[in-house]
Motif scaffolding. Structure first.
Motif, PDB file in Angstrom:
ATOM      1  N   SER A 378       0.834  -1.210   0.000  1.00  0.00           N
ATOM      2  CA  SER A 378       0.000   0.000   0.000  1.00  0.00           C
ATOM      3  C   SER A 378       0.868   1.259   0.000  1.00  0.00           C
ATOM      4  O   SER A 378       0.581   2.227  -0.730  1.00  0.00           O
ATOM      5  N   LYS A 382       1.188   3.971  -3.095  1.00  0.00           N
ATOM      6  CA  LYS A 382       0.824   5.366  -2.824  1.00  0.00           C
ATOM      7  C   LYS A 382       1.762   6.333  -3.536  1.00  0.00           C
ATOM      8  O   LYS A 382       1.365   7.430  -3.935  1.00  0.00           O
ATOM      9  N   ILE A 386      -1.712   5.544  -6.412  1.00  0.00           N
ATOM     10  CA  ILE A 386      -2.657   4.423  -6.428  1.00  0.00           C
ATOM     11  C   ILE A 386      -3.198   4.236  -5.018  1.00  0.00           C
ATOM     12  O   ILE A 386      -2.429   4.021  -4.080  1.00  0.00           O
ATOM     13  N   ALA A 387      -4.520   4.301  -4.880  1.00  0.00           N
ATOM     14  CA  ALA A 387      -5.132   4.233  -3.551  1.00  0.00           C
ATOM     15  C   ALA A 387      -6.076   3.038  -3.458  1.00  0.00           C
ATOM     16  O   ALA A 387      -6.882   2.806  -4.359  1.00  0.00           O
ATOM     17  N   PRO A 388      -5.996   2.257  -2.365  1.00  0.00           N
ATOM     18  CA  PRO A 388      -6.961   1.165  -2.178  1.00  0.00           C
ATOM     19  C   PRO A 388      -8.391   1.704  -2.090  1.00  0.00           C
ATOM     20  O   PRO A 388      -8.648   2.706  -1.414  1.00  0.00           O
ATOM     21  N   TRP A 389      -9.308   1.037  -2.770  1.00  0.00           N
ATOM     22  CA  TRP A 389     -10.735   1.373  -2.681  1.00  0.00           C
ATOM     23  C   TRP A 389     -11.270   1.042  -1.297  1.00  0.00           C
ATOM     24  O   TRP A 389     -12.163   1.687  -0.787  1.00  0.00           O
ATOM     25  N   LEU A 398      -5.548  -6.260  -2.995  1.00  0.00           N
ATOM     26  CA  LEU A 398      -5.870  -4.848  -2.839  1.00  0.00           C
ATOM     27  C   LEU A 398      -6.554  -4.398  -4.131  1.00  0.00           C
ATOM     28  O   LEU A 398      -5.974  -4.501  -5.222  1.00  0.00           O
ATOM     29  N   CYS A 400      -7.639  -1.391  -6.165  1.00  0.00           N
ATOM     30  CA  CYS A 400      -7.135  -0.019  -6.121  1.00  0.00           C
ATOM     31  C   CYS A 400      -7.618   0.814  -7.303  1.00  0.00           C
ATOM     32  O   CYS A 400      -7.785   0.307  -8.420  1.00  0.00           O
ATOM     33  N   ARG A 401      -7.807   2.095  -7.026  1.00  0.00           N
ATOM     34  CA  ARG A 401      -8.131   3.053  -8.072  1.00  0.00           C
ATOM     35  C   ARG A 401      -6.832   3.666  -8.597  1.00  0.00           C
ATOM     36  O   ARG A 401      -5.991   4.127  -7.819  1.00  0.00           O
TER      37      ARG A 401
END
Length: 462
Positions: A378, A382, A386-389, A398, A400-401
């Protein structure tokens, strides 16, 4: 350019349904308005797509009646054994790239743990024990229900979570995928409708297409399927089945809440819908979460699972827990398609490994290792925006968006050019609405070059 892209998206969706036999010669296509809603495009876009297909002779128009498929259906096949960089990114794409990849090729898009993360010492010890087994275990076909000791083991596990299922209500199968296939053969007919989550495990879609049924997607939330959308889908489409993961949902990692579980069960009872609950990730949960089978029993819910994620993907064995009269019918289907249950050698090996203290210690250590990997990956993602939904309670996925403007299919293709397998969002999405998402397997991302390749793929698709 945007309009052309949307039109091509609609035409390819229709071609895919015809190739997958969910639409066959003589079948009526969805109405223009309904398909526009499904594809999230304007009715004019669907009209243009239908006109193009009609001009090519793929479909024909009957004034006042709609559009119909013409010509012979394409055979349902997976054509070549080698990975293809330019093939359509569909529910088969990640499976083919992952399964056919070189063993040294990083696979953050695959759905299993690396070999050196698995309980290989436990398996080797079980193998040594089986070397002294009766000749029948090594040589004979399996019984129609599968090994009794493994079925009793599962029955005790289910009892611990409040699910009453005696050994006679459990059928061992060749794999978790075969379990779903048998259920589809038993309960579905071509043209039936099945509800799945959107997004969902991509092989649910692939298998359902093989059974020539219509797939209805319901948006998935951090609490489970959207309850209002689920009730609406059941009321509008009258499906036969709902197939889902409740614990550590694939691909999102979310877990259904008690309130959502109650709403899903209430709607299913009202519309006489059978639920297939795939429990394959249950062992990765730190604490048990709500299970539809435990809440409802096995009258309306079918529990399936396998041991490929926690024990071995090479030792194939799955199971079905269902009402006893259905188990009897499923036994006949398994005899017809597989001549008996799973390999008795595989079932005995699974039982020996699962019942050992070494396996329990392995799973405790694996929980800690995965927690560390989720945190580390994660942080690394970052750096790329890229961020986890959703932050999952356990497991190795994970969802991720990606940063704004990036298409995950483009990123996956660019990464594959550098021999890195990723899992773009739309392979999981019946509505093709998850192009901005990607599923990452944190256990497969230990090599620094993985992030270097992702960075270059981002640049190529920016």
């Amino acid at each position: 350019m945007e309009r052309q892209t949307r039109t091509e998206k609609v035409t390819e969706a229709i071609r895919g349904r015809i190739a997958g036999r969910s639409l066959q010669p003589g079948d009526r296509l969805p109405s223009i308005r309904r398909f526009a809603q499904t594809m999230k495009v304007s009715p004019a876009t669907v009209v243009e797509a239908y006109d193009r297909l009609a001009a090519e002779g793929v479909i024909r128009s009957r004034p006042g009646s709609g559009f119909f498929v013409c010509g012979p259906a394409a055979p349902f096949t997976i054509s070549d054994l080698e990975p293809e960089l330019d093939r359509a990114i569909d529910p088969f794409w990640v499976s083919r790239q992952s399964l056919d990849a070189d063993t040294q090729m990083p696979k953050p898009g695959c759905g299993w743990l690396p070999a050196d993360w698995m309980p290989n010492t436990v398996i080797r010890k079980a193998l040594r024990g089986l070397a002294r087994a009766d000749d029948a275990v090594l040589s004979d076909y399996g019984g129609t229900r599968g090994a009794l000791n493994l079925r009793r083991f599962l029955s005790r596990q289910f009892a611990d979570e409040g699910l009453r299922a005696g050994p006679d209500q459990i059928l061992l199968t060749g794999s978790g995928t075969q379990a779903i296939d048998l259920i589809c053969r038993f309960l579905l007919r071509p043209g039936d409708r099945v509800v799945v989550d959107d997004p969902c495990y991509f092989n649910f879609q692939a298998l359902l297409k093989a059974h020539q049924v219509e797939i209805i997607g319901v948006p998935y939330t951090p609490q489970g399927p959207d309850a209002d959308g689920f009730a609406k889908a059941l009321n509008e489409h009258r499906p036969r089945l709902y197939i889902t993961n409740c614990a550590l949902h694939n691909p999102t990692g979310a877990t259904i809440s008690p309130q959502t579980a109650y709403q899903v069960l209430t709607a299913a009872a009202e519309h006489n819908v059978t639920i297939v609950e795939d429990d394959i990730f249950a062992a990765f949960e730190p604490e048990p979460s709500p299970r539809l089978a435990s809440l409802e029993g096995l009258d309306r819910v079918i529990r399936i699972g396998s041991f490929s994620k926690t024990l071995s993907a090479s030792i194939r064995c799955g199971y079905i827990a269902a009402r006893q009269d259905w188990i009897e019918a499923l036994i006949d289907l398994q005899v017809a398609t597989n001549f008996g249950g799973p390999s008795p050698f595989a079932a005995e090996l699974v039982y020996s490994a699962l019942s050992s203290s070494g396996y329990r210690k392995h799973m405790e250590a694996l929980h800690r290792r995965l927690a560390g990997a989720r945190s580390e990956v994660s942080m690394n993602l970052k750096r790329f925006g890229i961020a986890p939904w959703f932050v999952p309670r356990g497991g190795f996925y994970l969802w991720c968006r990606l940063p704004s403007g990036l298409d995950s299919a483009c990123v996956a293709r660019a990464a594959l050019e550098e021999k890195l397998v990723l899992a773009p969002g739309n392979v999981f999405s019946p509505s093709q609405s998850n192009g901005a998402f990607m599923r990452f397997n944190v256990s497969q991302m230990g090599e620094p070059r993985v992030f270097d390749i992702i960075a270059r793929a981002f640049l190529a698709c920016a």
